[in-house]
Design a protein around this motif. Structure first.
Motif, mmCIF file in Angstrom:
data_model
loop_
_atom_site.group_PDB
_atom_site.id
_atom_site.type_symbol
_atom_site.label_atom_id
_atom_site.label_comp_id
_atom_site.label_asym_id
_atom_site.label_seq_id
_atom_site.Cartn_x
_atom_site.Cartn_y
_atom_site.Cartn_z
ATOM 1 N N PHE A 181 -23.221 -8.900 6.042
ATOM 2 C CA PHE A 181 -22.511 -8.109 5.049
ATOM 3 C C PHE A 181 -22.569 -8.709 3.650
ATOM 4 C CE2 PHE A 181 -20.573 -6.218 8.840
ATOM 5 C CZ PHE A 181 -20.662 -4.876 8.496
ATOM 6 N N THR A 182 -22.808 -10.002 3.544
ATOM 7 C CA THR A 182 -22.988 -10.610 2.223
ATOM 8 C C THR A 182 -24.162 -9.981 1.503
ATOM 9 O OG1 THR A 182 -22.022 -12.731 2.878
ATOM 10 C CG2 THR A 182 -23.509 -12.747 0.991
ATOM 11 N N PHE A 183 -25.223 -9.680 2.241
ATOM 12 C CA PHE A 183 -26.413 -9.084 1.637
ATOM 13 C C PHE A 183 -26.431 -7.561 1.771
ATOM 14 C CE2 PHE A 183 -27.596 -13.464 2.642
ATOM 15 C CZ PHE A 183 -28.114 -13.878 1.427
ATOM 16 N N PHE A 184 -25.750 -7.023 2.796
ATOM 17 C CA PHE A 184 -25.765 -5.579 3.016
ATOM 18 C C PHE A 184 -24.925 -4.846 1.979
ATOM 19 C CE2 PHE A 184 -23.875 -1.776 5.028
ATOM 20 C CZ PHE A 184 -25.035 -1.074 5.294
ATOM 21 N N PHE A 185 -23.809 -5.441 1.569
ATOM 22 C CA PHE A 185 -22.908 -4.770 0.623
ATOM 23 C C PHE A 185 -23.593 -4.440 -0.696
ATOM 24 C CE2 PHE A 185 -19.621 -5.188 -2.774
ATOM 25 C CZ PHE A 185 -18.961 -3.989 -2.531
ATOM 26 N N PRO A 186 -24.245 -5.398 -1.378
ATOM 27 C CA PRO A 186 -24.929 -5.030 -2.626
ATOM 28 C C PRO A 186 -26.088 -4.076 -2.417
ATOM 29 C CG PRO A 186 -25.437 -7.286 -2.013
ATOM 30 C CD PRO A 186 -24.332 -6.837 -1.112
ATOM 31 N N VAL A 187 -26.771 -4.192 -1.267
ATOM 32 C CA VAL A 187 -27.891 -3.287 -0.984
ATOM 33 C C VAL A 187 -27.403 -1.857 -0.878
ATOM 34 C CG1 VAL A 187 -29.575 -2.613 0.763
ATOM 35 C CG2 VAL A 187 -29.368 -5.011 0.105
ATOM 36 N N ILE A 188 -26.345 -1.633 -0.113
ATOM 37 C CA ILE A 188 -25.827 -0.274 0.065
ATOM 38 C C ILE A 188 -25.280 0.267 -1.241
ATOM 39 C CG2 ILE A 188 -23.450 -0.835 0.730
ATOM 40 C CD1 ILE A 188 -25.722 1.806 2.358
ATOM 41 N N LEU A 189 -24.735 -0.620 -2.083
ATOM 42 C CA LEU A 189 -24.216 -0.192 -3.382
ATOM 43 C C LEU A 189 -25.348 0.320 -4.268
ATOM 44 C CD1 LEU A 189 -21.317 -0.234 -4.586
ATOM 45 C CD2 LEU A 189 -22.012 -2.245 -5.882
ATOM 46 N N THR A 215 -21.205 -7.504 -8.533
ATOM 47 C CA THR A 215 -20.583 -7.300 -7.221
ATOM 48 C C THR A 215 -20.668 -8.552 -6.356
ATOM 49 O OG1 THR A 215 -22.642 -6.371 -6.308
ATOM 50 C CG2 THR A 215 -21.055 -4.821 -7.235
ATOM 51 N N VAL A 216 -21.802 -9.268 -6.432
ATOM 52 C CA VAL A 216 -21.929 -10.482 -5.614
ATOM 53 C C VAL A 216 -21.376 -11.705 -6.338
ATOM 54 C CG1 VAL A 216 -23.836 -9.712 -4.166
ATOM 55 C CG2 VAL A 216 -24.341 -10.728 -6.387
ATOM 56 N N VAL A 217 -21.526 -11.739 -7.659
ATOM 57 C CA VAL A 217 -20.993 -12.874 -8.426
ATOM 58 C C VAL A 217 -19.474 -12.903 -8.367
ATOM 59 C CG1 VAL A 217 -20.749 -13.800 -10.773
ATOM 60 C CG2 VAL A 217 -22.979 -13.047 -9.962
ATOM 61 N N LEU A 218 -18.860 -11.744 -8.250
ATOM 62 C CA LEU A 218 -17.400 -11.633 -8.236
ATOM 63 C C LEU A 218 -16.824 -11.675 -6.827
ATOM 64 C CD1 LEU A 218 -14.644 -10.980 -9.615
ATOM 65 C CD2 LEU A 218 -15.328 -8.570 -9.548
ATOM 66 N N PHE A 219 -17.248 -10.766 -5.971
ATOM 67 C CA PHE A 219 -16.613 -10.612 -4.659
ATOM 68 C C PHE A 219 -16.907 -11.772 -3.710
ATOM 69 C CE2 PHE A 219 -16.131 -6.247 -6.016
ATOM 70 C CZ PHE A 219 -14.963 -5.834 -5.389
ATOM 71 N N THR A 220 -18.156 -12.214 -3.659
ATOM 72 C CA THR A 220 -18.538 -13.222 -2.667
ATOM 73 C C THR A 220 -17.802 -14.551 -2.841
ATOM 74 O OG1 THR A 220 -20.715 -12.186 -2.457
ATOM 75 C CG2 THR A 220 -20.468 -14.423 -1.595
ATOM 76 N N PRO A 221 -17.752 -15.132 -4.038
ATOM 77 C CA PRO A 221 -17.020 -16.405 -4.174
ATOM 78 C C PRO A 221 -15.528 -16.258 -3.918
ATOM 79 C CG PRO A 221 -18.458 -16.050 -6.062
ATOM 80 C CD PRO A 221 -18.414 -14.772 -5.310
ATOM 81 N N ILE A 248 -26.393 -18.764 -1.987
ATOM 82 C CA ILE A 248 -26.219 -17.459 -1.346
ATOM 83 C C ILE A 248 -26.296 -16.332 -2.373
ATOM 84 C CG2 ILE A 248 -24.579 -15.984 -0.109
ATOM 85 C CD1 ILE A 248 -23.502 -18.580 1.200
ATOM 86 N N ILE A 249 -25.561 -16.474 -3.464
ATOM 87 C CA ILE A 249 -25.494 -15.417 -4.464
ATOM 88 C C ILE A 249 -26.792 -15.337 -5.252
ATOM 89 C CG2 ILE A 249 -24.264 -14.668 -6.552
ATOM 90 C CD1 ILE A 249 -21.763 -16.027 -5.202
ATOM 91 N N GLY A 250 -27.467 -16.471 -5.425
ATOM 92 C CA GLY A 250 -28.769 -16.441 -6.075
ATOM 93 C C GLY A 250 -29.763 -15.603 -5.285
ATOM 94 N N LEU A 251 -29.773 -15.763 -3.963
ATOM 95 C CA LEU A 251 -30.648 -14.959 -3.107
ATOM 96 C C LEU A 251 -30.259 -13.485 -3.154
ATOM 97 C CD1 LEU A 251 -30.861 -17.321 0.018
ATOM 98 C CD2 LEU A 251 -32.639 -16.923 -1.708
ATOM 99 N N ALA A 252 -28.953 -13.216 -3.124
ATOM 100 C CA ALA A 252 -28.488 -11.828 -3.192
ATOM 101 C C ALA A 252 -28.848 -11.200 -4.530
ATOM 102 C CB ALA A 252 -26.981 -11.770 -2.963
#
Length: 255
Positions: free
Chosen positions: A27-35, A67-73, A114-118
């Protein structure tokens, strides 16, 4: 063991812990993809059409990255703090040479990876799926410090949330309550023209605003190392120092 060795050992432990949680990885990678797929490919933008998503696709690159810079950390570090508190791990850590600053640094570095890859995945999808035209200039490399500093800011904030919340559920609720307004009210998806005039100064209080402005200057305005990029990067760097220090201080010594 040196400080570098302690941070590396904690980094390896945190990284392996993340990989073992397959649902979290997915879900770390799926969430931004679906967005990106929903808003970028299905809803799409309507330039000059007015309203939300009325700008070209490239304008919204900062929003998708946010979305990943904010939510994931916020969720990952906050939940990690809560798990450590519930398992009385901080009492055990207090008996080791690992300091609170070193522990937070290791957790932050894991999130940077993680976020760099996302972020790379998001940029690739934006180009391939939505047709966003991101200029490939040397200045684009400045995206790296913007992402890194943004992660540091919200890792610090996530640490504070995890230290004051009473449970993992409390951390998730608090992080969502903070992240959702920031995501849409920090010059990401909602343009300043759509907000009331009196709300303008409030936008400047959000750390995410400086991330969005700087990233947009690089990816949409092709500003290179212009004043806008330098100023926003400097502000974000100062905020990163403040939030990291506050986060390290907030980590409990005991549970």
């Amino acid at each position: 063991m040196t400080a570098t060795g302690r941070v590396r050992a904690e980094f390896d432990a945190a990284w392996n812990s993340f990989l073992r949680r397959r649902t979290a990885v997915f879900f770390t990678f799926f969430f931004p993809v679906i967005l990106v797929l929903i808003f970028g490919a299905l809803v799409q933008t309507q330039p000059t059409g007015g309203g939300l998503f009325a700008e070209p696709q490239t304008y919204y690159v900062p929003g998708y990255l946010a979305t990943v810079v904010l939510f994931t950390p916020l969720s990952r570090v906050g939940s990690e703090i809560a798990r450590h508190r519930e398992g009385s791990r901080f009492e055990k850590l207090a008996t080791t040479p690992l300091s609170r600053t070193e522990w937070l640094l290791a957790q932050t570095l894991v999130n940077v990876v993680i976020i760099g890859l996302a972020a790379l995945l998001i940029l690739a999808l934006m180009v391939v799926v939505t047709g966003a035209e991101i200029p490939l200039t040397p200045g684009l490399l400045l995206l790296v410090p913007f992402v890194v500093l943004g992660v540091v800011v919200f890792c610090g904030l996530g640490t504070i949330l995890g230290s004051v919340a009473d449970s993992q559920d409390g951390v998730i609720a608090a992080s969502n309550t903070i992240a959702l307004p920031l995501l849409f009210l920090s010059e990401t998806f909602v343009t300043p023209e759509l907000l009331p005039e009196w709300f303008g100064p409030i936008v400047n209080l959000s750390p995410l605003t400086y991330f969005s402005r700087g990233v947009r200057a690089l990816t949409y305005e092709s500003a290179g190392l212009g004043d806008s990029v330098v100023v926003n990067l400097a502000v974000l760097a100062a905020l990163a120092v403040v939030f990291f220090a506050a986060g390290a201080y907030a980590i409990p010594r005991t549970d």
